[in-house]
Design a protein around this motif. Structure first.
Motif, PDB file in Angstrom:
ATOM      1  N   PRO A 200      66.417 -68.184  99.248  1.00 31.72           N
ATOM      2  CA  PRO A 200      65.878 -66.815  99.736  1.00 31.72           C
ATOM      3  C   PRO A 200      67.058 -66.762 100.925  1.00 31.72           C
ATOM      4  CG  PRO A 200      64.813 -69.094 100.521  1.00 31.72           C
ATOM      5  CD  PRO A 200      65.755 -69.352  99.394  1.00 31.72           C
ATOM      6  N   LEU A 201      67.616 -67.773 100.795  1.00 33.68           N
ATOM      7  CA  LEU A 201      69.494 -67.276 101.996  1.00 33.68           C
ATOM      8  C   LEU A 201      69.985 -66.673 101.097  1.00 33.68           C
ATOM      9  CD1 LEU A 201      70.423 -66.624 104.477  1.00 33.68           C
ATOM     10  CD2 LEU A 201      71.323 -69.511 104.659  1.00 33.68           C
ATOM     11  N   VAL A 202      70.330 -67.057  99.844  1.00 34.24           N
ATOM     12  CA  VAL A 202      71.324 -66.427  99.092  1.00 34.24           C
ATOM     13  C   VAL A 202      70.566 -65.036  98.452  1.00 34.24           C
ATOM     14  CG1 VAL A 202      72.347 -66.895  96.596  1.00 34.24           C
ATOM     15  CG2 VAL A 202      71.782 -68.309  97.787  1.00 34.24           C
ATOM     16  N   LEU A 203      69.813 -65.247  98.139  1.00 35.15           N
ATOM     17  CA  LEU A 203      68.596 -63.735  97.843  1.00 35.15           C
ATOM     18  C   LEU A 203      68.927 -63.120  98.754  1.00 35.15           C
ATOM     19  CD1 LEU A 203      67.051 -62.474  95.249  1.00 35.15           C
ATOM     20  CD2 LEU A 203      65.663 -62.508  96.463  1.00 35.15           C
ATOM     21  N   ARG A 204      68.914 -63.215 100.151  1.00 33.61           N
ATOM     22  CA  ARG A 204      68.877 -62.129 101.292  1.00 33.61           C
ATOM     23  C   ARG A 204      69.852 -62.007 101.255  1.00 33.61           C
ATOM     24  NH1 ARG A 204      66.278 -57.908 103.932  1.00 33.61           N
ATOM     25  NH2 ARG A 204      64.494 -59.316 102.300  1.00 33.61           N
ATOM     26  N   SER A 205      71.595 -62.634 101.229  1.00 35.07           N
ATOM     27  CA  SER A 205      72.639 -62.318 101.565  1.00 35.07           C
ATOM     28  C   SER A 205      72.624 -61.040 100.038  1.00 35.07           C
ATOM     29  CB  SER A 205      73.195 -63.311 100.778  1.00 35.07           C
ATOM     30  OG  SER A 205      73.603 -64.230 102.535  1.00 35.07           O
ATOM     31  N   ALA A 206      72.434 -61.477  99.410  1.00 37.82           N
ATOM     32  CA  ALA A 206      72.680 -60.388  97.966  1.00 37.82           C
ATOM     33  C   ALA A 206      71.911 -58.896  98.565  1.00 37.82           C
ATOM     34  CB  ALA A 206      72.260 -60.636  96.957  1.00 37.82           C
ATOM     35  N   ARG A 207      70.759 -58.929  99.544  1.00 39.52           N
ATOM     36  CA  ARG A 207      69.597 -57.867  99.748  1.00 39.52           C
ATOM     37  C   ARG A 207      71.111 -57.206 100.785  1.00 39.52           C
ATOM     38  NH1 ARG A 207      67.917 -53.006  98.836  1.00 39.52           N
ATOM     39  NH2 ARG A 207      66.357 -52.692 100.748  1.00 39.52           N
ATOM     40  N   VAL A 208      71.562 -57.721 101.691  1.00 45.27           N
ATOM     41  CA  VAL A 208      72.300 -57.145 102.683  1.00 45.27           C
ATOM     42  C   VAL A 208      73.660 -56.478 102.133  1.00 45.27           C
ATOM     43  CG1 VAL A 208      73.340 -57.921 104.889  1.00 45.27           C
ATOM     44  CG2 VAL A 208      71.471 -58.712 104.601  1.00 45.27           C
ATOM     45  N   ILE A 209      74.015 -56.887 101.427  1.00 45.03           N
ATOM     46  CA  ILE A 209      75.028 -56.221 100.982  1.00 45.03           C
ATOM     47  C   ILE A 209      74.741 -55.196 100.107  1.00 45.03           C
ATOM     48  CG2 ILE A 209      77.096 -56.666  99.017  1.00 45.03           C
ATOM     49  CD1 ILE A 209      77.152 -59.687  99.178  1.00 45.03           C
ATOM     50  N   VAL A 210      73.212 -55.015  98.957  1.00 46.57           N
ATOM     51  CA  VAL A 210      72.768 -52.993  98.842  1.00 46.57           C
ATOM     52  C   VAL A 210      72.433 -52.712  99.948  1.00 46.57           C
ATOM     53  CG1 VAL A 210      70.696 -52.398  97.667  1.00 46.57           C
ATOM     54  CG2 VAL A 210      71.879 -55.086  97.072  1.00 46.57           C
ATOM     55  N   GLN A 211      72.297 -53.012 101.240  1.00 48.68           N
ATOM     56  CA  GLN A 211      72.068 -52.460 102.527  1.00 48.68           C
ATOM     57  C   GLN A 211      73.418 -51.626 103.012  1.00 48.68           C
ATOM     58  OE1 GLN A 211      69.888 -55.576 105.316  1.00 48.68           O
ATOM     59  NE2 GLN A 211      68.177 -54.667 104.448  1.00 48.68           N
ATOM     60  N   PHE A 212      74.989 -52.631 102.995  1.00 44.77           N
ATOM     61  CA  PHE A 212      75.582 -52.038 103.787  1.00 44.77           C
ATOM     62  C   PHE A 212      76.039 -51.078 102.512  1.00 44.77           C
ATOM     63  CE2 PHE A 212      80.224 -51.782 102.720  1.00 44.77           C
ATOM     64  CZ  PHE A 212      80.465 -51.692 104.080  1.00 44.77           C
TER      65      PHE A 212
END
Length: 394
Positions: A200-212
């Motif tokens: 989950p933390l890896v996937l959320r990091s990828a999601r925050v990169i998308v958000q950026f």
């Protein structure tokens, strides 16, 4: 009974804002919070010692006596990760805060983080987590987290990962002719991580990169020059993720312009801006599981970041809700969820609340668009404030 008299009879007096003092006077807040899973507590300024100290004190109460285990700041995701590692181990908290926005680089925020570290040392099996929930600046650590676990993502991230100053990287992204293709590459990397079943933390990091990338893919539209509508959604999404990820109660530390529940009109220095708040998204997602706690003040001096001077904020005029609140007392907690007429009319009538984005802003800066009871479930009022204290280094 008029509104001021109702407040006097209903409110719970606050004796102090000093985090080191006993919490007896603040303890009624735990009952007001009830079973809420997320408490968004924001203030009308980022430059006041008393406001920050009260936010610290509230955190100590809700962590120590109500089981809250995440403090989510509206700071960037990767800086939040560095702070989280430091409060659960070792590290120079003051040094990490040097990379934060000026409103967080304060002795008051440092005091809270040091208290959290002490709590965690005393409770190693039940630690408090620190989170950054803003996607405005995402450092290279987030990319490294993803690529370490999903090496194939490196190709999609080629040219997206910041090299050097992240703020400069964001400016270059906003000016890039191919920024839409960069958004698509960030999304493709996220989809790849999801398909690989990463944690989950890896996937959320990828999601925050998308958000950026999605946040900075805009043209400074006049109706929303800072893309605040996206900010608010991202704040809410990331706060809720931390609640789901940990299964624990979350404090969302921000300004009232972000944490209140409802439509906000006006946001210094863009008075014509209109957007839904992160708090309203959280209320929509979580219902009564989200509680909006506003911290108000009447007058005083605020820190002026980056300059030696302080900014004076005069007493609020009758057009501000703070004038009514201040007439009822110097410092108190007030639950807005019940109130007989005529207090009910004041509670449900559109109001203006002070919101000073920068301490040098004119004291009349405010937000409108909702009533006291629509925006806030609970208020904590403190009459006079003094400047927040920058961390001294060297």
């Amino acid at each position: 009974m008029d509104t001021v008299e109702w407040i006097r009879r209903t409110a719970h007096p606050l004796a102090t804002v000093d985090p080191a003092d006993p919490l007896d006077d603040l303890r009624p807040l735990a009952g007001m919070v009830g079973d809420a899973s997320v408490v968004g507590y924001g203030a009308g300024t980022r430059g006041a010692h008393e406001v920050f100290a009260l936010q610290d004190r509230i955190a100590r109460l809700l962590v120590g006596e109500a089981g809250f285990r995440v403090v989510a700041f509206d700071l960037d995701w990767t800086l939040g990760g560095r702070l989280d590692a430091a409060v659960r181990g070792e590290g120079d908290l003051a040094g990490i805060l040097a990379g934060a926005e000026a409103f967080a680089d304060t002795e008051e925020v440092l005091a809270l983080l040091r208290w959290v570290r002490g709590f965690n040392r005393a409770h190693p099996d039940d630690p408090v987590r620190i989170a950054g929930v803003s996607p405005h600046a995402v450092g290279p650590e987030a990319y490294d987290t993803v690529v370490t676990h999903v090496p194939e993502a490196a190709e999609a991230y080629d040219g997206l990962r910041p090299d050097g100053d992240v703020a400069a990287h964001a400016r270059r992204l906003r000016a890039a002719a191919d920024r839409r293709s960069r958004v698509e590459r960030a999304r493709a990397a996220h989809d790849l991580v999801a398909a690989r079943g990463a944690g989950p933390l890896v996937l959320r990091s990828a999601r925050v990169i998308v958000q950026f990338h999605e946040l900075h893919d805009h043209d400074g539209r006049p109706e929303d020059p800072m893309n605040m509508a996206y900010y608010e959604k991202a704040f809410a999404e990331n706060v809720e993720w931390w609640h789901r990820h940990t299964g624990r109660r979350v404090l969302f530390w921000s300004s009232s312009s972000h944490t209140c529940n409802g439509l906000r009109r006006g946001f210094p220095p863009f008075p014509s801006h209109v957007s839904r708040n992160a708090g309203s998204h959280l209320r929509e997602r979580m219902g009564d599981g989200y509680l909006s706690l506003g911290i108000t003040f009447h007058e005083g001096e605020l820190a002026t970041y980056g300059e030696p001077a302080t900014g004076r904020v005069p007493e609020g005029g009758p057009e501000l809700a703070e004038a009514t609140l201040d007439a009822a007392g110097d410092g108190y907690l007030l639950d807005l969820r019940s109130g007989p007429p005529p207090a009910g009319r004041w509670l449900d009538r559109e109001a203006r609340f002070r919101v000073i984005g920068r301490p040098t802003d004119d004291g009349s800066h405010s937000m409108a668009g909702g009533s006291p009871r629509e925006w806030f479930d609970v208020l904590a009022h403190w009459r006079r404030v003094t400047p927040a204290r920058r961390i001294r280094r060297g």
